[in-house]
Design a protein around this motif. Structure first.
Motif, PDB file in Angstrom:
ATOM      1  N   SER A 140      11.365  -3.892  -1.848  1.00 19.60           N
ATOM      2  CA  SER A 140      11.110  -4.550  -3.127  1.00 19.60           C
ATOM      3  C   SER A 140      10.959  -6.063  -2.938  1.00 19.60           C
ATOM      4  CB  SER A 140      12.247  -4.255  -4.105  1.00 19.60           C
ATOM      5  OG  SER A 140      12.038  -4.909  -5.341  1.00 19.60           O
ATOM      6  N   GLN A 141      11.794  -6.647  -2.082  1.00 23.68           N
ATOM      7  CA  GLN A 141      11.710  -8.082  -1.837  1.00 23.68           C
ATOM      8  C   GLN A 141      10.408  -8.449  -1.130  1.00 23.68           C
ATOM      9  OE1 GLN A 141      15.205  -9.252   0.309  1.00 23.68           O
ATOM     10  NE2 GLN A 141      16.610  -8.813  -1.380  1.00 23.68           N
ATOM     11  N   ILE A 142       9.959  -7.594  -0.213  1.00 28.32           N
ATOM     12  CA  ILE A 142       8.703  -7.863   0.504  1.00 28.32           C
ATOM     13  C   ILE A 142       7.533  -7.881  -0.473  1.00 28.32           C
ATOM     14  CG2 ILE A 142       7.061  -6.908   2.169  1.00 28.32           C
ATOM     15  CD1 ILE A 142       9.488  -5.830   3.717  1.00 28.32           C
ATOM     16  N   VAL A 143       7.483  -6.871  -1.346  1.00 24.39           N
ATOM     17  CA  VAL A 143       6.375  -6.783  -2.292  1.00 24.39           C
ATOM     18  C   VAL A 143       6.448  -7.920  -3.306  1.00 24.39           C
ATOM     19  CG1 VAL A 143       5.307  -5.368  -4.095  1.00 24.39           C
ATOM     20  CG2 VAL A 143       6.138  -4.292  -1.986  1.00 24.39           C
ATOM     21  N   ARG A 144       7.660  -8.240  -3.755  1.00 31.60           N
ATOM     22  CA  ARG A 144       7.796  -9.341  -4.716  1.00 31.60           C
ATOM     23  C   ARG A 144       7.374 -10.670  -4.079  1.00 31.60           C
ATOM     24  NH1 ARG A 144      10.051  -9.058  -9.388  1.00 31.60           N
ATOM     25  NH2 ARG A 144      11.199  -7.148  -8.861  1.00 31.60           N
TER      26      ARG A 144
ATOM     27  N   ALA B 178       0.828  -1.209   0.000  1.00 31.32           N
ATOM     28  CA  ALA B 178       0.000   0.000   0.000  1.00 31.32           C
ATOM     29  C   ALA B 178       0.859   1.255   0.000  1.00 31.32           C
ATOM     30  CB  ALA B 178      -0.932  -0.001   1.214  1.00 31.32           C
ATOM     31  N   ALA B 179       1.963   1.235   0.728  1.00 27.97           N
ATOM     32  CA  ALA B 179       2.849   2.401   0.767  1.00 27.97           C
ATOM     33  C   ALA B 179       3.472   2.667  -0.599  1.00 27.97           C
ATOM     34  CB  ALA B 179       3.935   2.195   1.819  1.00 27.97           C
ATOM     35  N   VAL B 180       3.932   1.612  -1.269  1.00 30.95           N
ATOM     36  CA  VAL B 180       4.513   1.782  -2.611  1.00 30.95           C
ATOM     37  C   VAL B 180       3.455   2.277  -3.584  1.00 30.95           C
ATOM     38  CG1 VAL B 180       5.620   0.600  -4.539  1.00 30.95           C
ATOM     39  CG2 VAL B 180       6.256   0.024  -2.195  1.00 30.95           C
ATOM     40  N   ALA B 181       2.240   1.714  -3.495  1.00 32.87           N
ATOM     41  CA  ALA B 181       1.159   2.118  -4.393  1.00 32.87           C
ATOM     42  C   ALA B 181       0.792   3.585  -4.183  1.00 32.87           C
ATOM     43  CB  ALA B 181      -0.067   1.232  -4.161  1.00 32.87           C
TER      44      ALA B 181
ATOM     45  N   ARG C 135       3.899   5.684  -5.329  1.00 35.31           N
ATOM     46  CA  ARG C 135       4.334   5.387  -6.704  1.00 35.31           C
ATOM     47  C   ARG C 135       5.863   5.375  -6.797  1.00 35.31           C
ATOM     48  NH1 ARG C 135      -0.490   4.508  -6.939  1.00 35.31           N
ATOM     49  NH2 ARG C 135      -1.854   4.910  -8.734  1.00 35.31           N
ATOM     50  N   SER C 136       6.484   4.939  -5.713  1.00 36.27           N
ATOM     51  CA  SER C 136       7.950   4.930  -5.668  1.00 36.27           C
ATOM     52  C   SER C 136       8.405   4.009  -4.547  1.00 36.27           C
ATOM     53  CB  SER C 136       8.482   6.342  -5.430  1.00 36.27           C
ATOM     54  OG  SER C 136       9.846   6.334  -5.048  1.00 36.27           O
ATOM     55  N   PHE C 137       9.349   3.102  -4.836  1.00 32.63           N
ATOM     56  CA  PHE C 137       9.896   2.249  -3.797  1.00 32.63           C
ATOM     57  C   PHE C 137      10.772   3.048  -2.845  1.00 32.63           C
ATOM     58  CE2 PHE C 137       8.569  -1.212  -6.535  1.00 32.63           C
ATOM     59  CZ  PHE C 137       8.283  -2.225  -5.638  1.00 32.63           C
ATOM     60  N   SER C 138      11.541   4.007  -3.377  1.00 29.25           N
ATOM     61  CA  SER C 138      12.447   4.765  -2.507  1.00 29.25           C
ATOM     62  C   SER C 138      11.682   5.639  -1.524  1.00 29.25           C
ATOM     63  CB  SER C 138      13.401   5.614  -3.364  1.00 29.25           C
ATOM     64  OG  SER C 138      12.680   6.529  -4.182  1.00 29.25           O
ATOM     65  N   ARG C 139      10.633   6.332  -2.004  1.00 27.87           N
ATOM     66  CA  ARG C 139       9.856   7.189  -1.100  1.00 27.87           C
ATOM     67  C   ARG C 139       9.091   6.351  -0.078  1.00 27.87           C
ATOM     68  NH1 ARG C 139       8.857  10.153  -5.927  1.00 27.87           N
ATOM     69  NH2 ARG C 139       6.799   9.185  -6.166  1.00 27.87           N
TER      70      ARG C 139
ATOM     71  N   LEU D 217       2.232  -4.736  -9.279  1.00 30.95           N
ATOM     72  CA  LEU D 217       2.846  -3.472  -9.680  1.00 30.95           C
ATOM     73  C   LEU D 217       3.599  -3.643 -10.986  1.00 30.95           C
ATOM     74  CD1 LEU D 217       4.385  -2.429  -6.230  1.00 30.95           C
ATOM     75  CD2 LEU D 217       2.355  -1.422  -7.298  1.00 30.95           C
ATOM     76  N   ASN D 218       3.485  -2.648 -11.843  1.00 29.45           N
ATOM     77  CA  ASN D 218       4.332  -2.567 -13.036  1.00 29.45           C
ATOM     78  C   ASN D 218       5.536  -1.703 -12.688  1.00 29.45           C
ATOM     79  OD1 ASN D 218       2.618  -4.037 -14.840  1.00 29.45           O
ATOM     80  ND2 ASN D 218       1.261  -2.246 -14.900  1.00 29.45           N
ATOM     81  N   ARG D 219       6.731  -2.223 -12.900  1.00 28.14           N
ATOM     82  CA  ARG D 219       7.948  -1.521 -12.522  1.00 28.14           C
ATOM     83  C   ARG D 219       8.780  -1.204 -13.758  1.00 28.14           C
ATOM     84  NH1 ARG D 219       6.851  -5.883  -9.485  1.00 28.14           N
ATOM     85  NH2 ARG D 219       6.997  -5.836  -7.196  1.00 28.14           N
ATOM     86  N   THR D 220       9.281   0.025 -13.822  1.00 28.56           N
ATOM     87  CA  THR D 220      10.318   0.383 -14.789  1.00 28.56           C
ATOM     88  C   THR D 220      11.431   1.057 -14.006  1.00 28.56           C
ATOM     89  OG1 THR D 220       9.520   2.629 -15.284  1.00 28.56           O
ATOM     90  CG2 THR D 220       8.506   0.810 -16.500  1.00 28.56           C
ATOM     91  N   THR D 221      12.480   1.432 -14.684  1.00 27.40           N
ATOM     92  CA  THR D 221      13.584   2.093 -13.981  1.00 27.40           C
ATOM     93  C   THR D 221      13.190   3.470 -13.489  1.00 27.40           C
ATOM     94  OG1 THR D 221      14.399   2.934 -16.112  1.00 27.40           O
ATOM     95  CG2 THR D 221      15.343   0.850 -15.294  1.00 27.40           C
ATOM     96  N   ARG D 222      12.104   4.030 -14.030  1.00 35.19           N
ATOM     97  CA  ARG D 222      11.725   5.400 -13.665  1.00 35.19           C
ATOM     98  C   ARG D 222      10.376   5.515 -12.981  1.00 35.19           C
ATOM     99  NH1 ARG D 222      13.572   9.361 -18.693  1.00 35.19           N
ATOM    100  NH2 ARG D 222      15.794   8.809 -18.676  1.00 35.19           N
ATOM    101  N   SER D 223       9.556   4.483 -13.046  1.00 36.79           N
ATOM    102  CA  SER D 223       8.204   4.642 -12.511  1.00 36.79           C
ATOM    103  C   SER D 223       7.662   3.336 -11.962  1.00 36.79           C
ATOM    104  CB  SER D 223       7.262   5.177 -13.593  1.00 36.79           C
ATOM    105  OG  SER D 223       7.093   4.218 -14.618  1.00 36.79           O
ATOM    106  N   VAL D 224       6.638   3.486 -11.134  1.00 33.66           N
ATOM    107  CA  VAL D 224       5.902   2.353 -10.578  1.00 33.66           C
ATOM    108  C   VAL D 224       4.426   2.647 -10.773  1.00 33.66           C
ATOM    109  CG1 VAL D 224       5.329   1.053  -8.500  1.00 33.66           C
ATOM    110  CG2 VAL D 224       7.670   1.863  -8.853  1.00 33.66           C
ATOM    111  N   SER D 225       3.671   1.684 -11.283  1.00 32.94           N
ATOM    112  CA  SER D 225       2.234   1.864 -11.473  1.00 32.94           C
ATOM    113  C   SER D 225       1.511   0.589 -11.067  1.00 32.94           C
ATOM    114  CB  SER D 225       1.910   2.219 -12.929  1.00 32.94           C
ATOM    115  OG  SER D 225       2.295   1.165 -13.795  1.00 32.94           O
ATOM    116  N   LEU D 226       0.232   0.728 -10.789  1.00 29.71           N
ATOM    117  CA  LEU D 226      -0.577  -0.397 -10.363  1.00 29.71           C
ATOM    118  C   LEU D 226      -1.103  -1.184 -11.559  1.00 29.71           C
ATOM    119  CD1 LEU D 226      -2.654   1.371  -7.591  1.00 29.71           C
ATOM    120  CD2 LEU D 226      -1.199  -0.620  -7.211  1.00 29.71           C
TER     121      LEU D 226
END
Length: 301
Positions: free
Chosen positions: A37-41, A14-17, A20-24, A52-61
């Motif tokens: 990232s390992q927890i969500v995976r 929920a926090a990543v969603a 929209r960022s793993f770092s934040r 989640l859809n992950r790219t090097t620049r963005s995260v989306s649901l």
């Protein structure tokens, strides 16, 4: 029954969603981005579905992720609230208070009480979201919100803050010199107007006026649509067109002649901001402290 580790994984997702960022999200939760990232995976693997859809620049649901987020958000908020209540045992104001607030209201009612809250209640964490989007307070996981009266849910407790609000059509002298001055509200249909749109809405706000005991609206048109009141003000000052703004926000521009008020006789005050929160049998001491601080400060305005 859900395993305790699953609650942590759902909270991490929920926090990543939300961010929209793993770092934040990692910073918010106090863990490393790689661990998050390992927890969500791991959660995705146990559910056998990508959330989640992950790219090097963005995260989306993903679609499945959106459905899961909508389902778990109220539950996470409820459990977090229960934990805060436990921490507040003995009526000691402590824990997190999540407050959703319109931008303009924050400047008037929240910022002035921050020093006193920090001094008197050092164990309260105020998590303040500034956003002009009209959200569901409960579903969004918020404890309370500050918004204008016309967009408050019926089942909420609402406490009026401050005085009334008056909106005025305004324009720069340069614009009026080139395009003329509207004499009645319907004349706005022939002018270049700077339109405002509620964040998250497709349609623009229709300007509201009052005559013979009734409100009526005018659907204006023009060269600019924005969800920012600050941008509207700057555009009006620059002569882009006529804007519709709160009187207090343009008082300085009236005083030095940079803006001219228009159609004032059709513009009357209406009830302004309210602090609202869900009805509850026993309010957490931390929320009570924040509510009391904001309402007491508003009474002096």
């Amino acid at each position: 029954m859900i395993h305790p580790s699953e609650f942590g994984a759902l909270r991490a997702f929920a926090a990543v969603a939300e961010q929209r960022s793993f770092s934040r999200a990692a910073q918010q939760l106090g863990v490393s981005a790689s661990a998050l990232s390992q927890i969500v995976r791991g959660l995705e693997e146990r559910l056998s579905i990508r959330l989640l859809n992950r790219t090097t620049r963005s995260v989306s649901l993903t679609e499945a992720g959106s459905v899961l987020l909508a389902e778990i958000t109220p539950a996470i908020a409820s459990l977090s609230g229960a934990l805060d209540h436990a921490r507040n045992a003995g009526n000691r104001p402590a824990g997190t208070v999540r407050l959703h607030c319109f931008h303009a209201a924050a400047d008037s009612f929240v910022v002035p009480v921050l020093p006193a809250l920090a001094r008197d209640y050092p164990e309260i964490l105020l998590d303040l979201t500034l956003d002009d989007t009209v959200v569901d307070i409960v579903a969004g996981g918020y404890d309370a919100g500050i918004r204008i009266g016309e967009v408050i849910e019926r089942d909420m407790v609402a406490i009026r803050l401050g005085g009334e609000i008056r909106q005025l059509a305004v324009a720069s002298p340069a614009y009026l010199a080139e395009h003329g001055t509207p004499g009645i509200p319907k004349d706005l249909l022939d002018h270049r107007c700077i339109r405002w749109r509620w964040p998250g809405h497709e349609s623009t706000y229709a300007w509201e006026f009052f005559e013979d005991g009734h409100w009526f609206s005018v659907g204006v048109d023009g060269p600019l649509i924005t969800s920012s009141r600050a941008v509207m003000l700057e555009a009006a000052l620059a002569g882009v067109g006529i804007a519709f703004l709160k009187e207090e926000s343009v008082a300085g521009a009236f005083a030095d002649g940079r803006l001219i008020p228009l159609l004032a006789e059709w513009s009357v005050p209406f009830p302004g901001y309210y602090l609202c929160y869900p009805q509850q049998r026993q309010m957490a001491p931390a929320l009570r402290a924040v509510v009391d601080a904001i309402t007491a400060s508003s009474e002096t305005r």
